[in-house]
Design a protein around this motif. Structure first.
Motif, PDB file in Angstrom:
ATOM      1  N   UNK A  32       0.854  -1.183   0.000  1.00  0.00           N
ATOM      2  CA  UNK A  32       0.000   0.000   0.000  1.00  0.00           C
ATOM      3  C   UNK A  32       0.891   1.235   0.000  1.00  0.00           C
ATOM      4  N   UNK A  33       0.722   2.064  -1.028  1.00  0.00           N
ATOM      5  CA  UNK A  33       1.496   3.295  -1.170  1.00  0.00           C
ATOM      6  C   UNK A  33       0.574   4.497  -1.042  1.00  0.00           C
ATOM      7  N   UNK A  34       1.106   5.574  -0.538  1.00  0.00           N
ATOM      8  CA  UNK A  34       0.349   6.815  -0.521  1.00  0.00           C
ATOM      9  C   UNK A  34       0.339   7.410  -1.928  1.00  0.00           C
ATOM     10  N   UNK A  35      -0.787   7.963  -2.315  1.00  0.00           N
ATOM     11  CA  UNK A  35      -0.901   8.621  -3.615  1.00  0.00           C
ATOM     12  C   UNK A  35      -0.223   9.987  -3.504  1.00  0.00           C
ATOM     13  N   UNK A  36       0.975  10.100  -4.028  1.00  0.00           N
ATOM     14  CA  UNK A  36       1.773  11.317  -3.893  1.00  0.00           C
ATOM     15  C   UNK A  36       1.736  12.171  -5.155  1.00  0.00           C
ATOM     16  N   UNK A  79      -2.817   2.254  -4.229  1.00  0.00           N
ATOM     17  CA  UNK A  79      -2.498   3.593  -3.745  1.00  0.00           C
ATOM     18  C   UNK A  79      -3.677   4.112  -2.931  1.00  0.00           C
ATOM     19  N   UNK A  80      -3.371   4.740  -1.798  1.00  0.00           N
ATOM     20  CA  UNK A  80      -4.403   5.307  -0.943  1.00  0.00           C
ATOM     21  C   UNK A  80      -4.128   6.798  -0.747  1.00  0.00           C
ATOM     22  N   UNK A  81      -5.162   7.519  -0.376  1.00  0.00           N
ATOM     23  CA  UNK A  81      -5.002   8.945  -0.099  1.00  0.00           C
ATOM     24  C   UNK A  81      -4.084   9.118   1.110  1.00  0.00           C
ATOM     25  N   UNK A  82      -3.160  10.063   1.065  1.00  0.00           N
ATOM     26  CA  UNK A  82      -2.198  10.209   2.163  1.00  0.00           C
ATOM     27  C   UNK A  82      -2.771  10.831   3.436  1.00  0.00           C
ATOM     28  N   UNK A  83      -3.955  11.407   3.347  1.00  0.00           N
ATOM     29  CA  UNK A  83      -4.530  12.089   4.504  1.00  0.00           C
ATOM     30  C   UNK A  83      -4.794  11.118   5.655  1.00  0.00           C
ATOM     31  N   UNK A  84      -4.244  11.414   6.794  1.00  0.00           N
ATOM     32  CA  UNK A  84      -4.435  10.686   8.057  1.00  0.00           C
ATOM     33  C   UNK A  84      -3.885   9.252   8.057  1.00  0.00           C
ATOM     34  N   UNK A  85      -3.018   8.890   7.123  1.00  0.00           N
ATOM     35  CA  UNK A  85      -2.518   7.515   7.098  1.00  0.00           C
ATOM     36  C   UNK A  85      -1.697   7.167   8.326  1.00  0.00           C
ATOM     37  N   UNK A  86      -1.023   8.141   8.921  1.00  0.00           N
ATOM     38  CA  UNK A  86      -0.220   7.846  10.109  1.00  0.00           C
ATOM     39  C   UNK A  86      -1.044   7.893  11.390  1.00  0.00           C
ATOM     40  N   UNK A  87      -2.317   8.299  11.285  1.00  0.00           N
ATOM     41  CA  UNK A  87      -3.176   8.386  12.462  1.00  0.00           C
ATOM     42  C   UNK A  87      -4.287   7.347  12.453  1.00  0.00           C
TER      43      UNK A  87
END
Length: 113
Positions: A32-36, A79-87
């Motif tokens: 799973x990668x963040x969509x950058x 790919x996933x949206x990067x918003x709040x991925x670390x939370x």
């Protein structure tokens, strides 16, 4: 000449990283990668002296190398949206800023533990 050397070096590093990721994980792994896609625009808000570090990494190249190597290993990449991925908790989906402790780099979900 210097730019070409840096490009070759970065392609080699991306190759090594993607190869290690696929090699060190079993078949049928989901990466799973963040969509950058908007990362270049975000660099405009970075201090000029720090800008090179934040935009010089070739995200797209690494993503492409990981996709084709994962496919060879019967794995897949999304790919996933990067918003709040670390939370966000991967188990229950609870999002809270205090889930992640910045001091000790530890994630603990406040909802499910």
């Amino acid at each position: 000449a210097i730019g070409g050397r840096e490009n070759r070096w970065m392609r080699d590093i991306n190759h090594q990283v993607s190869k290690a990721l696929v090699k060190n994980n079993p078949k049928h792994t989901l990466f799973v990668l963040e969509d950058l896609s908007g990362i270049r625009n975000a660099a405009e808000r970075v201090k000029t002296k720090d800008r090179y570090v934040s935009v010089s990494w070739s995200f797209y190249d690494l993503e492409q190398k990981l996709i084709y190597k994962a496919k060879q290993n019967q794995s897949s990449v999304i790919k996933v949206a990067p918003r709040y991925t670390s939370q966000c908790c991967p188990c229950c989906g609870h999002v809270e800023k205090s889930n992640r402790s910045k001091k000790i780099h530890l994630f603990t979900c406040k909802n499910c533990g």
